[in-house]
Write an enzyme that holds these catalytic residues in place. Structure first.
Site, short mmCIF file in Angstrom:
data_model
loop_
_atom_site.label_atom_id
_atom_site.label_comp_id
_atom_site.label_asym_id
_atom_site.label_seq_id
_atom_site.Cartn_x
_atom_site.Cartn_y
_atom_site.Cartn_z
N ASP A 1 0.82 -1.12 0.03
CA ASP A 1 0.09 -0.23 -0.04
C ASP A 1 0.86 1.29 -0.02
O ASP A 1 1.63 1.36 0.61
CB ASP A 1 -1.03 0.00 1.07
CG ASP A 1 -2.34 0.10 0.85
OD1 ASP A 1 -2.81 0.94 0.15
OD2 ASP A 1 -3.13 -0.79 1.20
N ASP B 1 -3.48 4.36 -2.49
CA ASP B 1 -4.57 4.81 -1.63
C ASP B 1 -5.08 5.99 -2.14
O ASP B 1 -4.19 7.34 -2.02
CB ASP B 1 -4.34 4.68 -0.05
CG ASP B 1 -5.50 4.95 0.80
OD1 ASP B 1 -6.37 4.35 0.82
OD2 ASP B 1 -5.50 6.27 1.27
N GLU C 1 -6.37 3.39 -6.13
CA GLU C 1 -7.70 3.78 -5.57
C GLU C 1 -8.23 4.94 -6.06
O GLU C 1 -7.47 6.00 -5.84
CB GLU C 1 -7.53 3.38 -4.19
CG GLU C 1 -8.87 3.47 -3.50
CD GLU C 1 -8.87 3.88 -2.05
OE1 GLU C 1 -9.87 3.09 -1.35
OE2 GLU C 1 -8.05 4.45 -1.53
N HIS D 1 -10.98 -4.14 2.38
CA HIS D 1 -10.90 -3.73 3.86
C HIS D 1 -12.17 -2.68 3.92
O HIS D 1 -12.24 -2.48 5.16
CB HIS D 1 -9.57 -3.46 4.24
CG HIS D 1 -9.22 -1.87 3.42
ND1 HIS D 1 -8.57 -2.20 2.25
CD2 HIS D 1 -8.98 -0.70 3.93
CE1 HIS D 1 -8.42 -1.18 1.70
NE2 HIS D 1 -8.50 -0.25 2.80
N ASP D 2 -12.66 -2.14 2.89
CA ASP D 2 -13.52 -0.94 3.13
C ASP D 2 -15.19 -1.39 2.73
O ASP D 2 -15.93 -0.51 3.09
CB ASP D 2 -13.11 0.58 2.23
CG ASP D 2 -11.99 1.08 2.82
OD1 ASP D 2 -11.78 1.10 4.08
OD2 ASP D 2 -11.18 1.66 1.99
#
Length: 617
Positions: free
Chosen positions: A119, A227, A298, A371-372
């Protein structure tokens, strides 16, 4: 499983000869598995997952067949947002282990023919990062302009309501601005107040980020998941001001003075310039001995047009992006906290638009979970005892056979479900807790707010991985940081490995199809039955049609040139007619959720609840 060379994308099913992606783009033929380390496997009994836990499960991941592990943040962090607030980009948080542990993980993956994607969180840092500590030390700090500092609005008193430099609403509730009494200015944070935004307008910031990225590449990292990368460019006026947004009546109660500022920080004017610069500095071929790195950005709010530009290989920016359109298709008037029932034709239309829009230039990322996001089998499947397994398999089939790179989130291959706690004290997610406090303080009832939180809280995805039916699902010998879903007694990896008809083994077959069928990687997409409210059907086709146009054979057997996917995405049986598909329905049944399903009759096929079939021609 077929043994794979790490520099080879896939192998054909009959000869083992590699099916290579163009230009060495190995990620086009790969399947990515996301590990959320905090919840994956704990080896020291402190209740929090760690790197040694990941190392201990590499054989499991290899047997699943995935090619890439995407590791959510394990950097040094105060853990305000579970590691997405980084205080040292080149350090490992002691909670997760050491840099030597990470080196061992990289080596273990590479030995097994897998790769590691880290990440990259550089829209913001932690407020405890030395860069921000220095920036905050005073207006004359050499790093003051590394972050977004602004004075109060003219005619207002700093720290009082309405004095914020803009009226933007934070992703995590409240204002995007935090008052700093010592220096007499506000700093910008699109997320938590402990996540100040970096100022990408400053070339020193960009150089520091690129230096850090090169350090990780030299250490053996194979790529980056970036991210909220499309938030790094803000709309800045000629005097350095940031504009106000328009107040939305749909914001939660008590937040009406805040506005949607996204037009001024999403997909900003210098985004592609920054991404091209990053590619030139770090990501291009030759970054590490000629190795091609994998990148996925993302991008909440990304448009199809921008995604096509960003992922066009000729533009040298990113390999693929995460769009949020499909996972927002059921959001209601106040966003994800008020869901509408899923209308399948809307979802099909959205996915088809992205398949077709990136068919000739660019590349798709394919995901249901991360994860979201809440667990897909509870969200759009049927997590009842009767249909959980079939619906998890069918949703996996629909996604994995699209064109693009599939992502599997830990536990998705088991059909893990939402936990949906009824009490706010059970939750740990900062976004959930902030939404609850803001809504209740604005007059909403506890029951009303919890009804919205249960189906969508990010904690649904963050409950510990369910390894077996021992206490705490085999995740830890201690007390887990977040309670285990009680479903672990029935739903766990040990049971799934032992059951040849499990969701896990279905995922293994889906991954193997991508590794053995060129049509899965490169075939053109065509949607069938776009308005049908139960069935998701489509074809993937290589140039030419059918066996007669195979253009060669492998060991005397023609290669399949078409796949037909037909899936009943509902808990009721149905029958459909697939015009022109009689030959495909009479072809090889490659994969099915219901081996005892009724045979197709010409162009007609009857499907049980959550039955899906994949035919090859």
């Amino acid at each position: 499983m077929t043994e794979q060379n790490p520099d080879t994308a896939v192998r054909t099913e009959r000869t083992g000869a590699p099916v290579r992606a163009p230009g060495g783009e190995w990620w086009r033929t790969a399947v990515v598995y996301q590990v959320y380390p905090r919840s994956f496997a704990d080896t020291d009994g402190d209740g929090v997952g760690d790197l040694r836990g990941v190392i201990g499960r590499l054989d499991y991941l290899q047997q699943l067949g995935v090619d890439v592990v995407w590791l959510s943040p394990i950097y040094t962090s105060p853990q305000d947002d579970n590691g997405y607030d980084i205080s040292d980009y080149q350090g490992i948080d002691p909670t997760f282990g050491t840099l030597e542990d990470l080196d061992e993980l990289i080596a273990g993956l590479h030995e097994r023919g897998m790769r590691l994607v880290m990440d990259l969180v550089v829209n913001h840092s932690s407020d405890e990062h030395p860069w921000f500590v220095e920036s905050r030390s005073g207006k004359d700090s050499a790093k003051r302009d590394w972050y977004w500092w602004r004075p109060p609005r003219p005619g207002t008193v700093g720290g009082e309501p309405g004095a914020e430099p803009t009226n933007w609403h934070s992703f995590f509730s409240g204002s995007t601005w935090e008052w700093d009494e010592a220096s007499g200015e506000y700093y910008l944070h699109l997320f938590s107040r402990k996540q100040p935004d970096l100022n990408w307008e400053n070339p020193e910031v960009r150089r520091a980020v690129y230096d850090m990225m090169r350090w990780w590449v030299a250490r053996g990292v194979d790529g980056f998941r970036m991210d909220v990368i499309n938030l790094i460019s803000k709309v800045v006026g000629p005097d350095g001001e940031l504009p106000d947004g328009t107040v939305s009546p749909g914001l939660p109660a008590g937040a009406s003075r805040f506005a949607d500022g996204s037009p001024f920080y999403t997909n900003g004017p210098r985004l592609e310039e920054f991404l091209r610069e990053m590619h030139e500095e770090v990501l291009g071929a030759g970054a590490r001995d000629g190795e091609v790195l994998m990148t996925v950005g993302e991008m909440p709010g990304v448009t199809l047009e921008l995604a096509r530009s960003v992922t066009d290989p000729a533009h040298r920016e990113l390999d693929m992006v995460f769009t949020f359109e499909h996972v927002g298709i059921d959001h209601g008037p106040v966003g994800k906290w008020q869901l509408n029932p899923l209308h399948l034709p809307d979802l099909k239309a959205n996915l088809a638009a992205w398949q077709e829009g990136l068919a000739d230039a660019g590349w798709n990322s394919l995901y249901w979970n991360n994860h979201d996001q809440p667990r897909i089998v509870s969200r759009w499947g049927d997590d009842s005892a009767e249909h959980r397994v079939s619906s998890a398999k069918t949703l996996g089939t629909v996604l994995h056979l699209l064109r693009g790179t599939p992502y599997v989130y830990q536990g998705e291959e088991l059909g893990m479900t939402n936990v949906g706690w009824a009490e706010i004290d059970s939750y740990r997610d900062i976004e959930t807790l902030n939404f609850y406090r803001e809504s209740v303080s604005g007059g909403a009832s506890d029951g009303e707010v919890m009804a919205g939180i249960g189906p969508v809280s990010r904690d649904n995805a963050r409950t510990p991985m369910q390894w077996d039916d021992s206490p705490h699902a085999g995740f830890t010998t201690g007390t887990p940081w977040l309670s285990v879903n009680p479903s672990y007694v029935q739903i766990n990896a040990a049971a799934a490995v032992a059951d040849p008809d499990s969701v896990l083994h279905h995922y293994r077959r889906l991954i193997e199809l991508r590794h053995t069928r060129e049509v899965v990687v490169e075939g053109r997409f065509a949607l069938l039955l776009p308005e049908h409210e139960q069935v998701f059907a489509y074809t993937r086709t290589l140039p030419g049609e059918g066996r007669a146009a195979a253009g060669g054979s492998v060991d005397g057997a023609p290669r399949p040139r078409m796949l037909l996917v037909v899936a009943n995405c509902s808990s009721e049986p149905t029958e459909v007619t697939l015009t022109g598909m009689a030959a495909a329905l009479a072809g090889e049944l490659v994969l099915t959720t219901h081996p005892d399903g009724a045979a197709a009759a010409g162009e007609a096929v009857a499907l049980a609840p959550w039955e899906s079939r994949v035919y090859a021609l």
